[in-house]
Design a protein around this motif. Structure first.
Motif, short mmCIF file in Angstrom:
data_model
loop_
_atom_site.label_atom_id
_atom_site.label_comp_id
_atom_site.label_asym_id
_atom_site.label_seq_id
_atom_site.Cartn_x
_atom_site.Cartn_y
_atom_site.Cartn_z
N LEU A 210 0.84 -1.19 0.00
CA LEU A 210 0.00 0.00 0.00
C LEU A 210 0.88 1.24 0.00
O LEU A 210 1.95 1.24 0.60
N LEU A 211 0.41 2.30 -0.65
CA LEU A 211 1.04 3.61 -0.51
C LEU A 211 0.01 4.69 -0.79
O LEU A 211 -1.07 4.42 -1.32
N ILE A 212 0.36 5.92 -0.41
CA ILE A 212 -0.50 7.07 -0.62
C ILE A 212 0.18 7.97 -1.63
O ILE A 212 1.37 8.29 -1.49
N ASN A 213 -0.57 8.41 -2.67
CA ASN A 213 0.02 9.31 -3.66
C ASN A 213 -0.13 10.77 -3.23
O ASN A 213 -0.67 11.07 -2.16
N VAL A 214 0.34 11.69 -4.06
CA VAL A 214 0.32 13.11 -3.70
C VAL A 214 -1.09 13.67 -3.59
O VAL A 214 -1.30 14.71 -2.96
N ASN A 215 -2.07 13.00 -4.16
CA ASN A 215 -3.47 13.43 -4.08
C ASN A 215 -4.23 12.77 -2.93
O ASN A 215 -5.45 12.83 -2.88
N ASN A 216 -3.49 12.14 -2.02
CA ASN A 216 -4.06 11.40 -0.89
C ASN A 216 -5.00 10.29 -1.36
O ASN A 216 -6.01 9.99 -0.74
N GLU A 217 -4.63 9.67 -2.49
CA GLU A 217 -5.34 8.49 -2.96
C GLU A 217 -4.51 7.27 -2.58
O GLU A 217 -3.29 7.33 -2.52
N LEU A 218 -5.21 6.20 -2.32
CA LEU A 218 -4.55 4.95 -1.96
C LEU A 218 -4.19 4.17 -3.21
O LEU A 218 -5.00 4.05 -4.13
N SER B 147 -2.83 0.31 -4.19
CA SER B 147 -2.66 -1.02 -3.61
C SER B 147 -2.18 -1.99 -4.68
O SER B 147 -2.56 -1.88 -5.85
N SER B 148 -1.34 -2.94 -4.26
CA SER B 148 -0.94 -4.00 -5.19
C SER B 148 -1.33 -5.33 -4.59
O SER B 148 -1.44 -5.47 -3.37
N SER B 149 -1.51 -6.30 -5.47
CA SER B 149 -2.05 -7.58 -5.02
C SER B 149 -1.40 -8.75 -5.75
O SER B 149 -0.81 -8.59 -6.82
N TRP B 150 -1.56 -9.91 -5.13
CA TRP B 150 -1.15 -11.13 -5.78
C TRP B 150 -2.11 -11.51 -6.90
O TRP B 150 -1.90 -12.49 -7.60
N ASP B 151 -3.20 -10.73 -7.10
CA ASP B 151 -4.07 -10.95 -8.26
C ASP B 151 -3.49 -10.32 -9.53
O ASP B 151 -4.13 -10.27 -10.56
N LYS B 152 -2.23 -9.80 -9.43
CA LYS B 152 -1.47 -9.25 -10.55
C LYS B 152 -1.95 -7.87 -10.98
O LYS B 152 -1.60 -7.39 -12.06
N THR B 153 -2.74 -7.19 -10.13
CA THR B 153 -3.22 -5.85 -10.46
C THR B 153 -2.77 -4.84 -9.41
O THR B 153 -2.43 -5.19 -8.28
N ILE B 154 -2.79 -3.59 -9.84
CA ILE B 154 -2.61 -2.44 -8.96
C ILE B 154 -3.89 -1.63 -9.07
O ILE B 154 -4.45 -1.46 -10.16
N LYS B 155 -4.38 -1.12 -7.93
CA LYS B 155 -5.61 -0.33 -7.95
C LYS B 155 -5.37 1.01 -7.28
O LYS B 155 -4.60 1.11 -6.32
N LYS B 156 -6.06 2.03 -7.80
CA LYS B 156 -6.05 3.36 -7.20
C LYS B 156 -7.44 3.63 -6.65
O LYS B 156 -8.44 3.43 -7.33
N GLU C 184 -14.33 4.18 -3.62
CA GLU C 184 -14.42 3.78 -5.03
C GLU C 184 -13.04 3.46 -5.60
O GLU C 184 -12.07 4.18 -5.37
N CYS C 185 -12.97 2.36 -6.35
CA CYS C 185 -11.76 2.05 -7.11
C CYS C 185 -11.78 2.91 -8.36
O CYS C 185 -12.67 2.78 -9.21
N LYS C 186 -10.83 3.83 -8.48
CA LYS C 186 -10.81 4.79 -9.59
C LYS C 186 -10.12 4.25 -10.84
O LYS C 186 -10.42 4.68 -11.94
N GLN C 187 -9.15 3.33 -10.63
CA GLN C 187 -8.38 2.85 -11.77
C GLN C 187 -7.73 1.51 -11.41
O GLN C 187 -7.34 1.31 -10.27
N THR C 188 -7.63 0.64 -12.40
CA THR C 188 -6.91 -0.63 -12.23
C THR C 188 -5.79 -0.68 -13.26
O THR C 188 -6.02 -0.43 -14.45
N PHE C 189 -4.59 -0.98 -12.80
CA PHE C 189 -3.42 -1.07 -13.66
C PHE C 189 -3.14 -2.56 -13.89
O PHE C 189 -2.95 -3.32 -12.95
N ILE C 190 -3.12 -2.96 -15.16
CA ILE C 190 -2.92 -4.36 -15.53
C ILE C 190 -1.70 -4.46 -16.44
O ILE C 190 -1.51 -3.63 -17.33
N GLY C 191 -0.87 -5.48 -16.23
CA GLY C 191 0.30 -5.67 -17.07
C GLY C 191 1.26 -6.71 -16.52
O GLY C 191 1.91 -7.41 -17.30
#
Length: 193
Positions: free
Chosen positions: A129-137, A139-148, A155-162
């Protein structure tokens, strides 16, 4: 035993969390262990220090503990996760955020110990877990995704897949780019975080 987490407090002491269930506080000048905190019943996987200079630990015993580092007293135990706690971070609103093998992220009021919100969306262990400059969370997971996440609405604003395997590490660099490290052997740099 294996050291899973460490932080340095304002007194320049090194604090470690380990597979042996122990939290140790070391004088970094002498290398002497000043104190052992022993109330966890499984590995201590995550450590963070809040603005009140309290130590917070997350464990494979499914609990989070808040400690007075001077006395070594456990002030409060936070319960609610149903599996191992892997990650902790404190957001800009002084709320504790935890990630667990139960696939959830929980937001806590550290004064009352009450879980304020549960974030659902990952399908496997929430590892970093980390907090970005906009105070958004982030998260990374063993499901191979990152979420903002928007922490106000949950609300999950964005999912990073790759990545093609577990994502184990996250950091944001000076250019406000997200960098992720994975068991797939790659490091990825993401924009728009």
């Amino acid at each position: 035993d294996i050291i899973y987490a460490f932080v340095i407090n304002k007194d320049d002491e090194l604090i470690t969390g380990s597979l042996d269930h122990m939290i140790k506080i070391f004088n970094m000048t002498t290398g002497v262990c000043k104190k052992n905190l022993t109330e966890h019943t499984n590995a201590v996987r995550a450590l963070v220090i809040n603005k009140d200079d309290e130590l917070i630990s997350g464990s494979w015993d499914f609990t989070i503990k808040i400690w007075n580092m001077t006395t070594g007293e456990c002030k409060r135990t936070l319960t609610g996760h149903t599996d191992r706690v892997y990650s902790l971070v404190i957001n800009n609103n002084d709320e504790l955020v935890s990630g667990s093998n139960d696939t959830t992220i929980r937001m806590w009021n550290m004064t009352t110990g009450v879980c304020k919100r549960i974030l659902y969306g990952h399908l496997d262990n929430v590892f970093s877990l980390l907090i970005n400059v906009n105070n958004e969370l982030i998260s990374s997971s063993w499901d191979k995704t990152i979420k903002k996440w928007n922490m106000t609405t949950g609300e999950c604003k964005q999912t990073f897949i790759g990545h093609s395997d577990y994502i184990r590490a996250l950091i944001i660099n000076e250019f406000n780019e997200l960098i992720s490290g994975s068991s797939d052997g790659t490091i990825r740099i993401w924009e728009n975080v």
